[in-house]
Motif scaffolding. Sequence first.
Motif: not given
Length: 193
Positions: A44-45, A151-152, A37-40, A21-24
């Motif tokens: 996740m991190a 960085l995130v 993508p930051d929303i995932m 999902f992150l990749g998509f």
Amino acid sequence: MLKRLYDWTLDRAASPHAERFLGFVSFADSSFFPVPPDIMLIPMALAEPKKALRYAAIATVTSVLGAILGYAIGALLFDAVAKPLLSFYGYLPVFENFQARFNAHGWLIMFLFAFTPLPYKVATIAAGATGLSLPAVVLMSILGRGGRFFLVALLMRRFGAQAAAIIDRHFHKLALTFVALLLGSFLVLHYAA
């Protein structure tokens, strides 16, 4: 509502499909999708700090691939696909001004759009439409997106527990700040072009 979405995303971060999902989302954000993508990546991190760098790598690689698709849309399908897409998101008038100055500062523009919350799909489509070098797009995508995502990831890996506690305690303030930054980036885009 945003808190529920955040909690739902944290729950999904541990699912076996979270990386896909992150990749998509990362791929789609660089070419046609309005959600960054930051929303995932961040939840996740936070959920699994030891995998944060892996998640950043997935987001970077798929984002660069999405940038190539955005470039192809601009280069090969501008009239058929890109103009309606830009028009749908309300970016067409901005794009027309932006295109005139794009190649003069294309490398810097690609990096800034890749690293900041500005809508990266506008830059990738513009790069294809204006004929900016594809290797420049790929390089700036790697540097900008990779720099942002790693960085995130490093921050979440280093301060994961503290970051999660801060996010939980101040979620609404952080959400409002994020929305303000996002709206501010759209204003910068609008008035810079």
